[in-house]
Design a protein around this motif. Structure first.
Motif, PDB file in Angstrom:
ATOM      1  N   ASN A   1       0.822  -1.217   0.000  1.00 55.10           N
ATOM      2  CA  ASN A   1       0.000   0.000   0.000  1.00 55.10           C
ATOM      3  C   ASN A   1       0.850   1.259   0.000  1.00 55.10           C
ATOM      4  O   ASN A   1       1.914   1.301   0.623  1.00 55.10           O
ATOM      5  CB  ASN A   1      -0.913   0.034   1.227  1.00 55.10           C
ATOM      6  CG  ASN A   1      -2.090  -0.886   1.088  1.00 55.10           C
ATOM      7  OD1 ASN A   1      -2.837  -0.790   0.124  1.00 55.10           O
ATOM      8  ND2 ASN A   1      -2.245  -1.789   2.034  1.00 55.10           N
ATOM      9  N   TYR A   2       0.333   2.266  -0.674  1.00 54.40           N
ATOM     10  CA  TYR A   2       0.910   3.607  -0.629  1.00 54.40           C
ATOM     11  C   TYR A   2      -0.132   4.532  -0.014  1.00 54.40           C
ATOM     12  O   TYR A   2      -1.275   4.585  -0.482  1.00 54.40           O
ATOM     13  CB  TYR A   2       1.286   4.106  -2.026  1.00 54.40           C
ATOM     14  CG  TYR A   2       1.911   5.477  -1.991  1.00 54.40           C
ATOM     15  CD1 TYR A   2       3.244   5.631  -1.615  1.00 54.40           C
ATOM     16  CD2 TYR A   2       1.171   6.602  -2.294  1.00 54.40           C
ATOM     17  CE1 TYR A   2       3.830   6.884  -1.558  1.00 54.40           C
ATOM     18  CE2 TYR A   2       1.744   7.863  -2.234  1.00 54.40           C
ATOM     19  CZ  TYR A   2       3.068   7.999  -1.863  1.00 54.40           C
ATOM     20  OH  TYR A   2       3.650   9.240  -1.800  1.00 54.40           O
ATOM     21  N   TYR A   3       0.249   5.233   1.048  1.00 46.92           N
ATOM     22  CA  TYR A   3      -0.653   6.133   1.754  1.00 46.92           C
ATOM     23  C   TYR A   3      -0.390   7.560   1.286  1.00 46.92           C
ATOM     24  O   TYR A   3       0.643   8.151   1.603  1.00 46.92           O
ATOM     25  CB  TYR A   3      -0.468   5.997   3.262  1.00 46.92           C
ATOM     26  CG  TYR A   3      -0.882   4.636   3.753  1.00 46.92           C
ATOM     27  CD1 TYR A   3      -2.177   4.400   4.185  1.00 46.92           C
ATOM     28  CD2 TYR A   3       0.016   3.560   3.752  1.00 46.92           C
ATOM     29  CE1 TYR A   3      -2.579   3.145   4.608  1.00 46.92           C
ATOM     30  CE2 TYR A   3      -0.374   2.306   4.168  1.00 46.92           C
ATOM     31  CZ  TYR A   3      -1.672   2.106   4.593  1.00 46.92           C
ATOM     32  OH  TYR A   3      -2.060   0.852   4.999  1.00 46.92           O
ATOM     33  N   PHE A   4      -1.336   8.093   0.507  1.00 48.29           N
ATOM     34  CA  PHE A   4      -1.216   9.461   0.004  1.00 48.29           C
ATOM     35  C   PHE A   4      -1.404  10.464   1.139  1.00 48.29           C
ATOM     36  O   PHE A   4      -0.740  11.486   1.191  1.00 48.29           O
ATOM     37  CB  PHE A   4      -2.266   9.729  -1.086  1.00 48.29           C
ATOM     38  CG  PHE A   4      -2.098   8.845  -2.278  1.00 48.29           C
ATOM     39  CD1 PHE A   4      -1.146   9.129  -3.244  1.00 48.29           C
ATOM     40  CD2 PHE A   4      -2.881   7.713  -2.441  1.00 48.29           C
ATOM     41  CE1 PHE A   4      -0.980   8.313  -4.349  1.00 48.29           C
ATOM     42  CE2 PHE A   4      -2.724   6.893  -3.538  1.00 48.29           C
ATOM     43  CZ  PHE A   4      -1.770   7.192  -4.496  1.00 48.29           C
ATOM     44  N   SER A   5      -2.358  10.177   2.018  1.00 50.75           N
ATOM     45  CA  SER A   5      -2.665  11.008   3.178  1.00 50.75           C
ATOM     46  C   SER A   5      -3.435  10.139   4.154  1.00 50.75           C
ATOM     47  O   SER A   5      -3.622   8.946   3.922  1.00 50.75           O
ATOM     48  CB  SER A   5      -3.512  12.220   2.748  1.00 50.75           C
ATOM     49  OG  SER A   5      -4.790  11.777   2.323  1.00 50.75           O
ATOM     50  N   SER A   6      -3.919  10.735   5.211  1.00 46.78           N
ATOM     51  CA  SER A   6      -4.743   9.965   6.148  1.00 46.78           C
ATOM     52  C   SER A   6      -6.131   9.695   5.567  1.00 46.78           C
ATOM     53  O   SER A   6      -6.906   8.925   6.128  1.00 46.78           O
ATOM     54  CB  SER A   6      -4.858  10.700   7.478  1.00 46.78           C
ATOM     55  OG  SER A   6      -5.476  11.957   7.276  1.00 46.78           O
ATOM     56  N   PHE A   7      -6.432  10.304   4.413  1.00 52.29           N
ATOM     57  CA  PHE A   7      -7.754  10.158   3.797  1.00 52.29           C
ATOM     58  C   PHE A   7      -7.767   9.244   2.572  1.00 52.29           C
ATOM     59  O   PHE A   7      -8.837   8.892   2.093  1.00 52.29           O
ATOM     60  CB  PHE A   7      -8.305  11.531   3.388  1.00 52.29           C
ATOM     61  CG  PHE A   7      -8.388  12.487   4.536  1.00 52.29           C
ATOM     62  CD1 PHE A   7      -9.331  12.306   5.525  1.00 52.29           C
ATOM     63  CD2 PHE A   7      -7.512  13.544   4.643  1.00 52.29           C
ATOM     64  CE1 PHE A   7      -9.412  13.170   6.597  1.00 52.29           C
ATOM     65  CE2 PHE A   7      -7.576  14.414   5.709  1.00 52.29           C
ATOM     66  CZ  PHE A   7      -8.532  14.229   6.699  1.00 52.29           C
ATOM     67  N   ALA A   8      -6.589   8.869   2.052  1.00 57.29           N
ATOM     68  CA  ALA A   8      -6.574   8.062   0.825  1.00 57.29           C
ATOM     69  C   ALA A   8      -5.350   7.166   0.776  1.00 57.29           C
ATOM     70  O   ALA A   8      -4.253   7.562   1.172  1.00 57.29           O
ATOM     71  CB  ALA A   8      -6.601   8.968  -0.401  1.00 57.29           C
ATOM     72  N   ASN A   9      -5.568   5.932   0.289  1.00 55.74           N
ATOM     73  CA  ASN A   9      -4.450   5.025   0.022  1.00 55.74           C
ATOM     74  C   ASN A   9      -4.805   4.129  -1.143  1.00 55.74           C
ATOM     75  O   ASN A   9      -5.973   3.974  -1.494  1.00 55.74           O
ATOM     76  CB  ASN A   9      -4.066   4.220   1.276  1.00 55.74           C
ATOM     77  CG  ASN A   9      -5.112   3.224   1.690  1.00 55.74           C
ATOM     78  OD1 ASN A   9      -5.508   2.361   0.916  1.00 55.74           O
ATOM     79  ND2 ASN A   9      -5.581   3.323   2.930  1.00 55.74           N
ATOM     80  N   ALA A  10      -3.783   3.576  -1.752  1.00 57.33           N
ATOM     81  CA  ALA A  10      -3.966   2.652  -2.877  1.00 57.33           C
ATOM     82  C   ALA A  10      -2.943   1.533  -2.725  1.00 57.33           C
ATOM     83  O   ALA A  10      -1.881   1.722  -2.134  1.00 57.33           O
ATOM     84  CB  ALA A  10      -3.784   3.375  -4.209  1.00 57.33           C
ATOM     85  N   GLY A  11      -3.282   0.366  -3.270  1.00 59.81           N
ATOM     86  CA  GLY A  11      -2.379  -0.755  -3.136  1.00 59.81           C
ATOM     87  C   GLY A  11      -2.508  -1.748  -4.269  1.00 59.81           C
ATOM     88  O   GLY A  11      -3.530  -1.811  -4.950  1.00 59.81           O
ATOM     89  N   ILE A  12      -1.439  -2.518  -4.453  1.00 60.29           N
ATOM     90  CA  ILE A  12      -1.445  -3.626  -5.400  1.00 60.29           C
ATOM     91  C   ILE A  12      -1.036  -4.875  -4.631  1.00 60.29           C
ATOM     92  O   ILE A  12      -0.270  -4.804  -3.668  1.00 60.29           O
ATOM     93  CB  ILE A  12      -0.508  -3.400  -6.613  1.00 60.29           C
ATOM     94  CG1 ILE A  12       0.919  -3.135  -6.146  1.00 60.29           C
ATOM     95  CG2 ILE A  12      -1.005  -2.259  -7.469  1.00 60.29           C
ATOM     96  CD1 ILE A  12       1.940  -3.138  -7.256  1.00 60.29           C
ATOM     97  N   GLY A  13      -1.576  -6.001  -5.066  1.00 65.20           N
ATOM     98  CA  GLY A  13      -1.266  -7.217  -4.334  1.00 65.20           C
ATOM     99  C   GLY A  13      -1.668  -8.459  -5.097  1.00 65.20           C
ATOM    100  O   GLY A  13      -1.852  -8.444  -6.319  1.00 65.20           O
ATOM    101  N   TYR A  14      -1.821  -9.516  -4.338  1.00 61.09           N
ATOM    102  CA  TYR A  14      -2.130 -10.820  -4.891  1.00 61.09           C
ATOM    103  C   TYR A  14      -3.092 -11.493  -3.931  1.00 61.09           C
ATOM    104  O   TYR A  14      -2.965 -11.365  -2.710  1.00 61.09           O
ATOM    105  CB  TYR A  14      -0.849 -11.641  -5.022  1.00 61.09           C
ATOM    106  CG  TYR A  14      -1.004 -12.922  -5.780  1.00 61.09           C
ATOM    107  CD1 TYR A  14      -0.997 -12.924  -7.163  1.00 61.09           C
ATOM    108  CD2 TYR A  14      -1.154 -14.133  -5.121  1.00 61.09           C
ATOM    109  CE1 TYR A  14      -1.139 -14.105  -7.875  1.00 61.09           C
ATOM    110  CE2 TYR A  14      -1.293 -15.315  -5.822  1.00 61.09           C
ATOM    111  CZ  TYR A  14      -1.284 -15.292  -7.199  1.00 61.09           C
ATOM    112  OH  TYR A  14      -1.424 -16.450  -7.900  1.00 61.09           O
ATOM    113  N   LYS A  15      -4.071 -12.220  -4.463  1.00 63.27           N
ATOM    114  CA  LYS A  15      -4.969 -12.975  -3.598  1.00 63.27           C
ATOM    115  C   LYS A  15      -4.973 -14.439  -4.033  1.00 63.27           C
ATOM    116  O   LYS A  15      -4.860 -14.752  -5.212  1.00 63.27           O
ATOM    117  CB  LYS A  15      -6.373 -12.396  -3.597  1.00 63.27           C
ATOM    118  CG  LYS A  15      -7.113 -12.539  -4.880  1.00 63.27           C
ATOM    119  CD  LYS A  15      -8.516 -11.961  -4.726  1.00 63.27           C
ATOM    120  CE  LYS A  15      -9.351 -12.259  -5.918  1.00 63.27           C
ATOM    121  NZ  LYS A  15      -9.854 -13.593  -6.034  1.00 63.27           N
TER     122      LYS A  15
END
Length: 148
Positions: free
Chosen positions: A64-78
């Motif tokens: 995950n990358y946290y842009f701010s305390s209000f938004a984050n985005a992530g890449i992963g695998y399930k």
């Protein structure tokens, strides 16, 4: 319904962990193991007859990358796997295996009053022990939690 199915002897083990590389980057991992048995219960004789047994496992690492305390985005695998067993002459026999796995991405937006917008997308590869049913698909989910 004349057929009654009950789940008993269930065990669920779940764990999650996070490791922060920097203030903005973190690795989140979730793992779940679940084992359960279904069967028929004879109420008059207070006896049970096991019918099926399931062994499931689910793993989901996300960077995950946290842009701010209000938004984050992530890449992963399930990864999800379910082994289904049937009872034959009192013996548990593997009857089917189902797997769903693939890359995924997510974005979370947090609003006032603990409201949340979650967007999840990815590619699902689905395989069965019977390979003629194998498939894949792209999915997009959007969840909105709105506290008034």
């Amino acid at each position: 319904s004349q057929i009654q199915s009950f789940s008993y002897r269930q065990l669920l083990i779940a764990d999650s962990t996070s490791y922060n590389f920097t203030r903005n980057f973190a690795l989140n991992f979730t793992g779940i193991l679940k084992y359960y048995q279904q069967g028929e219960f004879n109420n008059t004789e207070f006896s049970e007859k096991p019918v099926t047994y399931f062994a499931e496992q689910k793993f989901n690492p996300v960077l995950n990358y946290y842009f701010s305390s209000f938004a984050n985005a992530g890449i992963g695998y399930k990864y999800f796997e379910q082994n289904r067993y049937q009872y034959e002459n009192g013996e548990r026999q593997l009857s089917r295996t189902y797997r769903s796995y693939g890359p995924m991405a997510q974005a979370n937006f947090y609003f006032s009053k603990n409201s949340l917008l979650n967007i999840l997308t990815g590619l699902d590869y689905i395989t069965y022990s019977n390979s003629s049913q194998n498939s894949n698909s792209i999915y997009l989910l959007m969840n909105i939690l709105w506290n008034i």
